[in-house]
Design an enzyme around this catalytic site. Structure first.
Site, PDB file in Angstrom:
ATOM      1  N   LYS A   1      30.925  23.029 104.321  1.00 18.01           N
ATOM      2  CA  LYS A   1      30.144  21.800 104.120  1.00 18.01           C
ATOM      3  C   LYS A   1      30.898  20.820 103.216  1.00 18.01           C
ATOM      4  O   LYS A   1      31.839  21.213 102.514  1.00 18.01           O
ATOM      5  CB  LYS A   1      28.804  22.166 103.484  1.00 18.01           C
TER       6      LYS A   1
ATOM      7  N   ARG B   1      14.265  26.556  95.639  1.00 14.19           N
ATOM      8  CA  ARG B   1      14.847  25.405  96.330  1.00 14.19           C
ATOM      9  C   ARG B   1      14.386  25.525  97.774  1.00 14.19           C
ATOM     10  O   ARG B   1      13.190  25.476  98.030  1.00 14.19           O
ATOM     11  CB  ARG B   1      16.383  25.401  96.152  1.00 14.19           C
TER      12      ARG B   1
ATOM     13  N   ARG C   1      28.656  34.646 102.517  1.00 11.15           N
ATOM     14  CA  ARG C   1      28.853  33.206 102.761  1.00 11.15           C
ATOM     15  C   ARG C   1      29.676  32.555 101.646  1.00 11.15           C
ATOM     16  O   ARG C   1      29.170  31.726 100.902  1.00 11.15           O
ATOM     17  CB  ARG C   1      27.494  32.499 102.839  1.00 11.15           C
TER      18      ARG C   1
ATOM     19  N   CYS D   1      40.797   3.891  85.351  1.00 10.48           N
ATOM     20  CA  CYS D   1      40.324   2.688  86.055  1.00 10.48           C
ATOM     21  C   CYS D   1      39.958   3.076  87.500  1.00 10.48           C
ATOM     22  O   CYS D   1      40.067   4.230  87.885  1.00 10.48           O
ATOM     23  CB  CYS D   1      41.412   1.622  86.063  1.00 10.48           C
TER      24      CYS D   1
ATOM     25  N   HIS E   1      19.339  32.728  99.076  1.00 10.81           N
ATOM     26  CA  HIS E   1      20.460  32.199  98.287  1.00 10.81           C
ATOM     27  C   HIS E   1      20.211  32.527  96.819  1.00 10.81           C
ATOM     28  O   HIS E   1      19.095  32.392  96.330  1.00 10.81           O
ATOM     29  CB  HIS E   1      20.539  30.681  98.499  1.00 10.81           C
TER      30      HIS E   1
ATOM     31  N   ASP F   1      41.546   2.360  90.268  1.00 12.52           N
ATOM     32  CA  ASP F   1      42.679   2.666  91.141  1.00 12.52           C
ATOM     33  C   ASP F   1      43.859   3.298  90.420  1.00 12.52           C
ATOM     34  O   ASP F   1      44.846   3.639  91.044  1.00 12.52           O
ATOM     35  CB  ASP F   1      43.180   1.373  91.809  1.00 12.52           C
TER      36      ASP F   1
ATOM     37  N   TYR G   1      41.396  -0.456  79.891  1.00  9.54           N
ATOM     38  CA  TYR G   1      40.144  -1.132  79.528  1.00  9.54           C
ATOM     39  C   TYR G   1      39.595  -0.644  78.197  1.00  9.54           C
ATOM     40  O   TYR G   1      39.554   0.556  77.937  1.00  9.54           O
ATOM     41  CB  TYR G   1      39.079  -0.892  80.600  1.00  9.54           C
TER      42      TYR G   1
HETATM   43  C1  LIG Z   1      27.212  26.239  99.598  1.00  7.88           C
HETATM   44  C2  LIG Z   1      26.530  27.469 100.007  1.00  7.88           C
HETATM   45  C3  LIG Z   1      27.156  28.716  99.846  1.00  7.88           C
HETATM   46  C4  LIG Z   1      28.492  28.871  99.174  1.00  7.88           C
HETATM   47  O1  LIG Z   1      28.365  28.873  97.772  1.00  7.88           O
HETATM   48  P1  LIG Z   1      29.646  29.121  96.851  1.00  7.88           P
HETATM   49  O2  LIG Z   1      29.103  29.278  95.497  1.00  7.88           O
HETATM   50  O3  LIG Z   1      30.518  27.924  97.001  1.00  7.88           O
HETATM   51  O4  LIG Z   1      30.295  30.354  97.383  1.00  7.88           O
HETATM   52  C5  LIG Z   1      26.511  29.818 100.347  1.00  7.88           C
HETATM   53  N1  LIG Z   1      25.306  29.718 100.947  1.00  7.88           N
HETATM   54  C6  LIG Z   1      24.670  28.547 101.106  1.00  7.88           C
HETATM   55  C7  LIG Z   1      23.353  28.506 101.772  1.00  7.88           C
HETATM   56  C8  LIG Z   1      25.251  27.392 100.630  1.00  7.88           C
HETATM   57  O5  LIG Z   1      24.618  26.220 100.777  1.00  7.88           O
END
Ligand SMILES: *Cc1c(COP(=O)(O)O)cnc(C)c1O
Length: 381
Positions: free
Chosen positions: A35, A134, A222, A312, A166, A314, A265
């Site tokens: 992602k 969440r 994951r 800055c 998660h 750039d 700046y």
């Molecule tokens: C982003 C995400 C992960 C990965 O998490 P990391 O901490 O980067 O390994 C795993 N599961 C879900 C649902 C996520 O959104």
């Protein structure tokens, strides 16, 4: 045309990190999380490198990201869109064979209706909220979600492919919520299976859990941040992962200035004595954090130099003292650390954030330049 700043992405590092994660996962499969443009590394090249390393699933947040993978020809591998929101183009996602996430009965119904329009059943992962508060269904919300999915299965509009959750605190070793979430997930899986769900995969573990919690692997892990070689648990070291991204810029200009010169700046940095300043052509418009003003270090001419004064949009300035540097000389902002450059983790520590944010925020103005087996010399602007 070469850009004054570029992010070099070592795709072999991504493949090797996935191979390491696969080995650490025992028999579990690996879903590489790609992602947010693969945490800034570039969606499609990173996905291909992860598949070359042995990932058998890809994960993204939004449907549009999954469709972008399919449009780029990444087919024949399941892709899961993990964030379930209303109004996504679910019919297109189903037609393209994208796996979807549902954490509420109304979303099951929306996806089932899209499946009817698409003319084929949706592949869905039911999301349990095991304690992060969440996404997903928690406690009393879970049985109605399971029932809605089973009804859609019976109607032929859905196949429940996965049960997932998660972790909130897997990056904090010993945090009491971790064992609690694991136990709650087991109960929720058991309930769903008793009710008649037959998932292909049950999955819970992000990078931190994949590397530190063998009990939480289930059928699939994951990893996101670890895919890119950054440690998910800094206090536990690097786990042998290799950072894939090196951010470099070519020195734009070097000049000798007198002592007492105000730099950038706000003149928040004033030279102590006559000195050489170098102008580096990367700024907050490229994703260099402005909070890194007079704080972050870079590698210039083989030595660490701190950013002098404000970042800055750039560019920023570094103070070289009496060291020489020429316009065009390469400056390494962060990388694996092999040559003495800071790592993204080091920048994150200095800024009070996480490495995820450092690499993900590098902007689209910075071209990604790919090296490694699966690169084929590609440059993505
Ligand atoms: C982003 C995400 C992960 C990965 O998490 P990391 O901490 O980067 O390994 C795993 N599961 C879900 C649902 C996520 O959104």
């Amino acid at each position: 045309m070469r850009s004054p700043a570029e992010a070099r992405v070592d795709l072999d590092a991504i493949s090797a990190n996935i191979a390491l994660l696969r080995e650490r996962a025992g028999g579990a499969e690996v879903m590489a999380m790609v992602k947010a443009e693969a945490y800034g590394h570039g969606l499609v090249p990173a996905a291909r490198a992860a598949l070359a390393g042995g990932a058998t699933w890809l994960g993204v947040a939004k449907v549009a990201e999954a469709l972008a993978l399919r449009a780029a020809g990444v087919t024949g591998v399941p892709v899961l869109a993990c964030v379930g929101v209303p109004g996504e183009p679910y019919d297109r996602a189903i037609a393209e064979g994208v796996d979807l996430t549902a954490g509420a009965p109304w979303l099951v119904e929306e996806i089932a209706a899209a499946a009817e329009r698409a003319g084929r059943p949706a592949r869905v992962h039911l999301k349990a909220d095991t304690g992060m508060s969440r996404g997903g269904a928690w406690g009393a919300e879970w049985p109605p979600l399971v029932d809605a999915a089973l009804a859609a299965e019976a109607a032929g509009t859905m196949s429940v492919v996965g049960l997932m959750s998660h972790f909130a605190c897997a990056d904090e070793p010993g945090h009491p919520s971790v064992a609690r979430q694991l136990a709650v997930f087991r109960e929720m899986v058991e309930h769903a299976e008793k009710a008649g769900v037959r998932p292909e995969v049950r999955h819970l573990s992000n990078s931190a859990a994949a590397l530190t919690l063998p009990d939480a692997r289930f059928d699939l892990v994951r990893p996101g941040i670890a895919t890119y070689g950054l440690t998910p648990v800094p206090q536990r070291g690097t786990f042998g992962l290799r950072p894939a991204m090196t951010l470099v810029a070519d020195t734009a200009l070097v000049k000798r200035v007198p002592g007492g010169s105000g730099v950038s700046y706000g003149h928040t940095y004033i030279t102590e004595r006559e000195t050489n300043l170098a102008v580096v052509p990367a700024g907050y418009g490229d994703g260099i954090p402005r909070h890194g003003s007079s704080l972050l270090e870079v590698l210039a001419g083989g030595r660490r130099r701190r950013i002098a004064g404000r970042v800055c949009m750039d560019q920023f300035v570094i103070d070289l003292g009496d060291d020489e540097l020429a316009a065009g000389d390469e400056i390494v902002l962060f990388g694996p650390g092999d040559r003495g450059e800071p790592t993204a983790q080091e920048w994150a520590d200095a800024l009070g954030t996480i490495s995820y944010e450092i690499v993900t925020r590098i902007g689209s103005r910075v071209p990604r330049v790919y090296t490694g087996q699966t690169a084929g010399g590609s440059v993505h602007g």
